[in-house]
Design an enzyme around this catalytic site. Structure first.
Site, short mmCIF file in Angstrom:
data_model
loop_
_atom_site.label_atom_id
_atom_site.label_comp_id
_atom_site.label_asym_id
_atom_site.label_seq_id
_atom_site.Cartn_x
_atom_site.Cartn_y
_atom_site.Cartn_z
CG HIS A 68 -39.84 -37.02 12.69
ND1 HIS A 68 -38.57 -36.94 12.37
CD2 HIS A 68 -40.12 -37.13 13.96
CE1 HIS A 68 -38.08 -37.00 13.26
NE2 HIS A 68 -39.01 -37.21 14.30
CB THR A 69 -42.76 -37.99 6.68
OG1 THR A 69 -41.55 -37.66 6.19
CG2 THR A 69 -43.54 -38.43 5.61
CD GLN A 70 -46.16 -36.78 11.96
OE1 GLN A 70 -47.10 -37.83 12.56
NE2 GLN A 70 -44.93 -36.91 12.59
CE1 TYR A 71 -52.93 -39.35 5.16
CE2 TYR A 71 -52.15 -37.78 3.13
CZ TYR A 71 -53.24 -38.66 3.61
OH TYR A 71 -54.10 -39.52 2.88
CD1 TRP A 175 -46.92 -43.54 3.75
CD2 TRP A 175 -46.47 -42.60 5.54
NE1 TRP A 175 -47.93 -43.62 4.61
CE2 TRP A 175 -47.84 -42.85 5.84
CE3 TRP A 175 -45.94 -41.94 6.94
CZ2 TRP A 175 -48.76 -42.67 6.77
CZ3 TRP A 175 -46.69 -41.41 7.76
CH2 TRP A 175 -48.08 -41.92 7.72
#
Length: 291
Positions: A68-71, A175
């Site tokens: 997934h979107t980790q950063y 995020w």
């Protein structure tokens, strides 16, 4: 070296080259017929996916670990909001930063939801686009109902808190830090939602570095009965300070105004700045450990 023929990647179907998954084994017509006689259901092709699946079938094994979107990659910085006696003002710059690179300088981060509500966000801009898409679907559904009702700012705020917390529980967060502003039954409404669902409402809100740089000014100068001119001056001073101190910001801003007359999002503008302060000339002169 001669390239191997490729088709039917076991992970993502035919017509894909590159990587070991995109190189099935070539078989002869006799082997293909033998395969079908033993119960296979392959299409009539001399190329068979090396996983044994039919063409166009996604093989989860071939996809590897799901990520997934980790950063965040392309991000926006602070969003500021203040209330005043006639409505709400929200503001942010228009930078989409790729890391520390000021890559996109015309990204609009304030979005009109309806005639009584505006949403702004900092953080990953692709996630913000997904949020805007979901809100647009809700606004479209409201329009199609044609019953004279529309989402109030508190409803949008509550919806976003549930969305952000739900995605956090799936370990696939959006995020973003979101600011929701509008008029609720004739009174100003202002709230903020974090990327894991944390939320609160207040007369002044800020995200990102603005929470450290702008909130002290807001606490000192804000009052609920201030007029629009005073609120605008306060917001512009906060934007100026954030521009001075935040390296991933640009001198290109938008301000949204929500009143009983509706929503107005300004054209991009810049602020007058002053860079000849004494402390700006040698900022590390008295800093411990500075060169």
């Amino acid at each position: 070296m001669q390239a191997r023929e490729s088709s039917h990647a076991r992970a993502i179907g035919p017509g894909v080259t590159g990587g070991p998954l995109a190189h099935p084994e070539r078989v002869t017509q006799e082997e293909h017929l033998k395969y079908k006689l033993h119960g296979g259901h392959q299409p009539h092709s001399v190329l068979i996916p090396s996983s044994g699946n039919e063409g166009l079938v996604v093989d989860p094994v071939g996809l590897g670990h799901k990520s997934h979107t980790q950063y965040p990659y392309v991000t926006g910085t602070s969003v500021l909001g203040v209330t005043y006696k006639d409505g709400v003002l929200m503001a942010c710059d228009m930078l989409g930063a790729y890391g520390s690179t000021k890559r996109y300088k015309s990204m609009q981060r304030l979005t009109k939801v309806n005639d009584a509500c505006v949403v702004g966000a900092g953080g990953e801009l692709s996630d913000y686009q997904q949020i805007v898409k979901m809100l647009d679907e809700l606004a479209t559904e409201d329009f199609c109902m044609d019953d004279g009702h529309r989402m109030t700012p508190s409803e949008v705020f509550s919806y976003l808190t549930r969305v952000m917390y739900n995605r956090r529980n799936k370990f696939d967060p959006l995020w973003n830090s979101i600011v929701v502003g509008g008029l609720q039954r004739g009174k100003p409404f202002l709230g903020t939602v974090g990327m894991i669902g944390t939320n609160y409402t207040d007369d002044t809100v800020a995200t990102g570095f603005g929470n450290h740089l702008a909130r002290p000014l807001m606490r000192e100068r804000h009052s609920p009965d201030m007029d629009e001119k005073a609120a605008m001056e306060l917001l512009q001073d906060c934007l100026r300070v954030c521009y001075y101190r935040d390296k991933v910001s640009v001198n290109k801003f938008q301000i949204s105004k929500i009143t009983k007359d509706g929503v107005d999002i300004s054209e991009p503008f810049s602020l007058d700045t002053k860079w000849d302060y004494a402390l700006f000339k040698d900022p590390t002169a008295k800093a411990v450990g500075a060169w």
